[in-house]
Design an enzyme around this catalytic site. Structure first.
Site: not given
Ligand code: FPP
Length: 263
Positions: A37, A40, A42, A85, A201, A207
Protein backbone atom coordinates in the site's frame (compact mmCIF):
# COMPACT_ATOMS: atom_id res chain seq x y z
CA UNK A 1 18.64 -20.97 4.20
CA UNK A 2 21.75 -19.76 5.87
CA UNK A 3 23.08 -16.36 6.83
CA UNK A 4 26.22 -17.03 4.77
CA UNK A 5 24.17 -17.50 1.62
CA UNK A 6 22.17 -14.36 2.24
CA UNK A 7 25.34 -12.37 2.91
CA UNK A 8 26.71 -13.24 -0.53
CA UNK A 9 23.87 -11.12 -1.92
CA UNK A 10 23.68 -8.27 0.61
CA UNK A 11 26.10 -5.31 0.25
CA UNK A 12 28.79 -5.63 2.96
CA UNK A 13 28.52 -3.00 5.69
CA UNK A 14 24.94 -2.11 4.72
CA UNK A 15 22.07 -1.78 7.24
CA UNK A 16 20.71 -4.94 5.63
CA UNK A 17 23.79 -6.86 6.77
CA UNK A 18 23.37 -5.69 10.37
CA UNK A 19 19.73 -6.79 10.30
CA UNK A 20 20.47 -10.09 8.56
CA UNK A 21 22.99 -10.99 11.28
CA UNK A 22 20.24 -10.66 13.91
CA UNK A 23 17.78 -13.00 12.18
CA UNK A 24 17.29 -16.49 13.64
CA UNK A 25 17.18 -18.61 10.50
CA UNK A 26 15.79 -21.55 12.47
CA UNK A 27 12.62 -19.58 13.28
CA UNK A 28 11.69 -17.87 10.05
CA UNK A 29 8.04 -17.22 9.24
CA UNK A 30 7.10 -19.96 6.77
CA UNK A 31 4.52 -17.85 4.94
CA UNK A 32 4.77 -14.06 4.62
CA UNK A 33 1.83 -12.15 3.14
CA UNK A 34 2.08 -8.48 2.18
CA UNK A 35 -0.54 -5.77 1.61
CA UNK A 36 1.38 -3.45 -0.71
CA UNK A 37 0.00 0.00 0.00
CA UNK A 38 1.03 3.62 -0.50
CA UNK A 39 1.91 3.75 -4.20
CA UNK A 40 -0.47 6.67 -4.76
CA UNK A 41 0.89 8.64 -1.80
CA UNK A 42 4.48 7.97 -2.88
CA UNK A 43 3.65 9.48 -6.28
CA UNK A 44 1.71 12.41 -4.78
CA UNK A 45 4.68 13.29 -2.55
CA UNK A 46 6.71 13.68 -5.74
CA UNK A 47 3.96 15.49 -7.69
CA UNK A 48 3.79 12.55 -10.07
CA UNK A 49 0.75 10.76 -11.50
CA UNK A 50 -0.45 7.78 -9.40
CA UNK A 51 0.71 5.32 -12.04
CA UNK A 52 4.32 6.36 -11.38
CA UNK A 53 3.82 5.06 -7.85
CA UNK A 54 2.71 1.70 -9.23
CA UNK A 55 5.65 1.68 -11.63
CA UNK A 56 8.05 2.31 -8.75
CA UNK A 57 6.20 -0.37 -6.77
CA UNK A 58 7.33 -2.96 -9.29
CA UNK A 59 10.95 -2.44 -8.21
CA UNK A 60 9.87 -3.23 -4.65
CA UNK A 61 8.06 -6.38 -5.87
CA UNK A 62 11.23 -7.50 -7.64
CA UNK A 63 13.41 -6.83 -4.60
CA UNK A 64 11.05 -8.44 -2.09
CA UNK A 65 10.43 -11.58 -4.18
CA UNK A 66 14.16 -12.19 -4.58
CA UNK A 67 14.95 -11.24 -0.98
CA UNK A 68 12.27 -13.56 0.39
CA UNK A 69 13.56 -16.48 -1.65
CA UNK A 70 17.14 -15.79 -0.51
CA UNK A 71 16.16 -15.39 3.14
CA UNK A 72 14.44 -18.78 2.98
CA UNK A 73 10.76 -17.88 3.16
CA UNK A 74 8.70 -20.85 1.89
CA UNK A 75 5.61 -18.94 0.76
CA UNK A 76 5.25 -15.27 -0.20
CA UNK A 77 1.84 -13.81 -1.06
CA UNK A 78 1.52 -10.30 -2.48
CA UNK A 79 -1.83 -8.49 -2.68
CA UNK A 80 -1.66 -6.90 -6.13
CA UNK A 81 -5.28 -6.27 -7.12
CA UNK A 82 -8.44 -6.68 -5.09
CA UNK A 83 -11.97 -7.34 -6.31
CA UNK A 84 -12.70 -3.77 -5.18
CA UNK A 85 -9.84 -2.26 -7.24
CA UNK A 86 -12.00 -2.35 -10.41
CA UNK A 87 -13.62 0.81 -9.00
CA UNK A 88 -10.41 2.75 -9.77
CA UNK A 89 -10.19 4.84 -12.95
CA UNK A 90 -9.95 2.71 -16.06
CA UNK A 91 -6.50 4.07 -17.00
CA UNK A 92 -5.12 3.12 -13.57
CA UNK A 93 -6.57 -0.40 -13.83
CA UNK A 94 -5.10 -0.78 -17.31
CA UNK A 95 -1.71 0.43 -16.12
CA UNK A 96 -1.70 -2.04 -13.24
CA UNK A 97 -2.51 -4.90 -15.63
CA UNK A 98 0.17 -3.75 -18.07
CA UNK A 99 2.75 -3.52 -15.28
CA UNK A 100 1.81 -6.99 -14.11
CA UNK A 101 2.21 -8.46 -17.60
CA UNK A 102 5.54 -6.70 -18.05
CA UNK A 103 6.75 -7.87 -14.65
CA UNK A 104 5.93 -11.48 -15.52
CA UNK A 105 7.60 -11.28 -18.91
CA UNK A 106 10.76 -9.62 -17.61
CA UNK A 107 11.07 -11.57 -14.38
CA UNK A 108 10.32 -15.09 -15.56
CA UNK A 109 14.03 -15.86 -15.95
CA UNK A 110 14.74 -14.61 -12.44
CA UNK A 111 11.89 -16.70 -11.04
CA UNK A 112 13.29 -19.74 -12.83
CA UNK A 113 16.87 -19.00 -11.73
CA UNK A 114 15.74 -18.70 -8.12
CA UNK A 115 13.65 -21.90 -8.30
CA UNK A 116 10.50 -19.91 -7.47
CA UNK A 117 7.06 -21.41 -8.18
CA UNK A 118 4.51 -18.83 -9.24
CA UNK A 119 0.75 -18.99 -8.70
CA UNK A 120 -2.26 -16.71 -8.75
CA UNK A 121 -4.94 -16.59 -6.09
CA UNK A 122 -8.24 -14.87 -6.81
CA UNK A 123 -10.92 -14.92 -9.46
CA UNK A 124 -8.36 -15.02 -12.28
CA UNK A 125 -10.97 -16.31 -14.74
CA UNK A 126 -12.46 -12.78 -14.73
CA UNK A 127 -9.19 -11.18 -15.89
CA UNK A 128 -8.73 -10.26 -19.54
CA UNK A 129 -7.41 -12.98 -21.89
CA UNK A 130 -4.04 -11.22 -22.45
CA UNK A 131 -3.38 -11.04 -18.69
CA UNK A 132 -4.48 -14.66 -18.23
CA UNK A 133 -2.20 -15.71 -21.06
CA UNK A 134 0.85 -14.11 -19.38
CA UNK A 135 -0.11 -15.57 -16.00
CA UNK A 136 -0.54 -19.04 -17.51
CA UNK A 137 2.94 -18.90 -19.03
CA UNK A 138 4.43 -17.97 -15.65
CA UNK A 139 2.47 -20.66 -13.82
CA UNK A 140 3.29 -23.36 -16.37
CA UNK A 141 6.99 -22.58 -16.71
CA UNK A 142 7.60 -22.44 -12.95
CA UNK A 143 5.32 -25.38 -12.06
CA UNK A 144 8.19 -27.80 -11.44
CA UNK A 145 10.24 -25.42 -9.32
CA UNK A 146 10.73 -26.61 -5.78
CA UNK A 147 11.79 -23.41 -4.00
CA UNK A 148 9.68 -20.55 -2.71
CA UNK A 149 5.99 -20.48 -3.61
CA UNK A 150 5.13 -16.99 -4.84
CA UNK A 151 1.41 -16.19 -4.88
CA UNK A 152 0.06 -13.05 -6.47
CA UNK A 153 -3.42 -12.18 -5.22
CA UNK A 154 -5.23 -10.81 -8.27
CA UNK A 155 -8.88 -9.95 -8.50
CA UNK A 156 -8.79 -11.26 -4.96
CA UNK A 157 -11.23 -10.76 -2.11
CA UNK A 158 -11.19 -12.64 1.17
CA UNK A 159 -14.97 -12.84 1.38
CA UNK A 160 -15.20 -13.86 -2.29
CA UNK A 161 -12.67 -16.63 -1.57
CA UNK A 162 -14.76 -17.97 1.31
CA UNK A 163 -17.92 -17.88 -0.83
CA UNK A 164 -16.05 -19.64 -3.68
CA UNK A 165 -14.77 -22.27 -1.24
CA UNK A 166 -18.28 -22.88 0.10
CA UNK A 167 -19.60 -23.28 -3.44
CA UNK A 168 -16.82 -25.73 -4.30
CA UNK A 169 -17.43 -27.75 -1.15
CA UNK A 170 -21.13 -27.99 -2.03
CA UNK A 171 -20.34 -28.87 -5.65
CA UNK A 172 -17.96 -31.61 -4.41
CA UNK A 173 -20.90 -33.07 -2.47
CA UNK A 174 -19.26 -32.81 0.95
CA UNK A 175 -21.93 -33.70 3.54
CA UNK A 176 -22.53 -30.77 5.93
CA UNK A 177 -21.59 -32.82 9.02
CA UNK A 178 -18.21 -33.73 7.46
CA UNK A 179 -17.26 -30.13 6.73
CA UNK A 180 -14.88 -28.85 9.39
CA UNK A 181 -12.23 -26.10 9.37
CA UNK A 182 -9.51 -28.44 8.13
CA UNK A 183 -11.61 -29.80 5.25
CA UNK A 184 -12.87 -26.33 4.34
CA UNK A 185 -9.26 -25.18 3.89
CA UNK A 186 -8.95 -27.64 0.99
CA UNK A 187 -11.43 -25.56 -1.00
CA UNK A 188 -9.67 -22.22 -0.51
CA UNK A 189 -7.41 -20.76 -3.22
CA UNK A 190 -4.47 -21.48 -0.90
CA UNK A 191 -5.32 -25.19 -0.46
CA UNK A 192 -2.25 -27.12 0.59
CA UNK A 193 -0.33 -24.03 1.67
CA UNK A 194 0.36 -23.05 5.27
CA UNK A 195 -1.47 -19.99 6.65
CA UNK A 196 0.60 -16.79 6.81
CA UNK A 197 2.69 -16.49 9.95
CA UNK A 198 3.41 -12.86 9.23
CA UNK A 199 1.19 -10.28 7.56
CA UNK A 200 2.96 -7.06 6.55
CA UNK A 201 1.15 -3.89 5.58
CA UNK A 202 2.95 -0.85 4.25
CA UNK A 203 2.03 2.85 4.49
CA UNK A 204 0.75 2.77 8.06
CA UNK A 205 -2.89 1.80 7.52
CA UNK A 206 -4.30 -0.46 10.24
CA UNK A 207 -6.66 -2.52 8.09
CA UNK A 208 -6.70 -6.01 6.61
CA UNK A 209 -8.67 -4.85 3.54
CA UNK A 210 -10.41 -8.14 2.77
CA UNK A 211 -7.07 -9.98 2.42
CA UNK A 212 -6.79 -13.69 3.29
CA UNK A 213 -9.54 -13.33 5.89
CA UNK A 214 -9.69 -17.04 6.66
CA UNK A 215 -5.93 -17.63 6.60
CA UNK A 216 -4.79 -14.73 8.84
CA UNK A 217 -6.71 -15.96 11.89
CA UNK A 218 -3.46 -16.34 13.87
CA UNK A 219 -1.02 -14.31 11.76
CA UNK A 220 1.25 -11.78 13.40
CA UNK A 221 0.58 -8.37 11.88
CA UNK A 222 3.39 -5.87 11.28
CA UNK A 223 2.56 -2.43 9.92
CA UNK A 224 5.23 -0.03 8.67
CA UNK A 225 4.91 3.64 7.75
CA UNK A 226 7.17 2.93 4.76
CA UNK A 227 5.32 3.36 1.47
CA UNK A 228 5.40 0.32 -0.80
CA UNK A 229 7.69 1.84 -3.48
CA UNK A 230 10.31 2.43 -0.72
CA UNK A 231 10.00 -1.09 0.73
CA UNK A 232 13.14 -3.19 0.31
CA UNK A 233 14.97 -6.22 1.73
CA UNK A 234 15.90 -4.35 4.93
CA UNK A 235 12.21 -3.67 5.71
CA UNK A 236 11.46 -7.35 5.20
CA UNK A 237 14.30 -8.19 7.61
CA UNK A 238 12.92 -5.66 10.13
CA UNK A 239 9.50 -7.33 9.89
CA UNK A 240 11.04 -10.78 10.40
CA UNK A 241 12.96 -9.56 13.44
CA UNK A 242 9.79 -8.04 14.93
CA UNK A 243 7.98 -11.34 14.23
CA UNK A 244 10.71 -13.29 16.00
CA UNK A 245 10.21 -11.18 19.13
CA UNK A 246 6.50 -12.01 19.29
CA UNK A 247 5.09 -14.63 21.63
CA UNK A 248 2.67 -16.62 19.48
CA UNK A 249 0.00 -18.14 21.66
CA UNK A 250 -2.76 -19.26 19.25
CA UNK A 251 -5.30 -18.55 21.97
CA UNK A 252 -3.33 -20.59 24.51
CA UNK A 253 -1.30 -19.41 27.49
CA UNK A 254 1.97 -17.48 27.52
CA UNK A 255 4.86 -19.83 27.94
CA UNK A 256 3.52 -23.32 27.23
CA UNK A 257 4.24 -23.41 23.47
CA UNK A 258 7.78 -22.12 24.01
CA UNK A 259 8.41 -24.50 26.90
CA UNK A 260 7.22 -27.41 24.79
CA UNK A 261 9.35 -26.21 21.90
CA UNK A 262 6.37 -25.99 19.56
CA UNK A 263 5.77 -22.79 17.60
C1 FPP B 1 -1.70 0.17 -3.32
O1 FPP B 1 -1.34 1.50 -3.48
C2 FPP B 1 -1.18 -0.66 -4.39
C3 FPP B 1 -1.94 -1.30 -5.33
C4 FPP B 1 -3.41 -1.22 -5.35
C5 FPP B 1 -1.37 -2.08 -6.39
C6 FPP B 1 -0.09 -2.81 -6.13
C7 FPP B 1 0.39 -3.32 -7.43
C8 FPP B 1 1.66 -3.24 -7.91
C9 FPP B 1 2.82 -2.76 -7.14
C10 FPP B 1 1.93 -3.65 -9.32
C11 FPP B 1 1.63 -5.04 -9.77
C12 FPP B 1 2.01 -6.13 -8.86
C13 FPP B 1 2.83 -7.19 -9.08
C14 FPP B 1 2.86 -8.27 -8.07
C15 FPP B 1 3.71 -7.34 -10.24
P1 FPP B 1 -2.47 2.61 -3.57
O2 FPP B 1 -2.64 2.98 -5.00
O3 FPP B 1 -3.71 2.14 -2.89
O4 FPP B 1 -1.77 3.76 -2.76
P2 FPP B 1 -2.46 4.91 -1.90
O5 FPP B 1 -3.20 4.22 -0.79
O6 FPP B 1 -1.28 5.71 -1.42
O7 FPP B 1 -3.35 5.67 -2.83
Amino acid sequence: MSLDRLLTWIPPGSPDETLARQVDFERLPVHVAIIMDGNGRWAAQRHLPRIEGHRAGIDSVRDVVESSARVGIDVLTLYAFSVENWKRPRTEVNTLMTLLKRYLRLELDTLLKNNIRFRVIGRSEELSPDVRHELDIGIRQTANNTGMQFNIALNYGGRAEIVDAARRAIAAGIPADELDEHRFGDFLYTAGQPDPDLLIRTSGEMRVSNFLLWQIAYSEIWVTETLWPDFRCRHLLEAILAYQKRDRRYGGIHTAPVALGVE
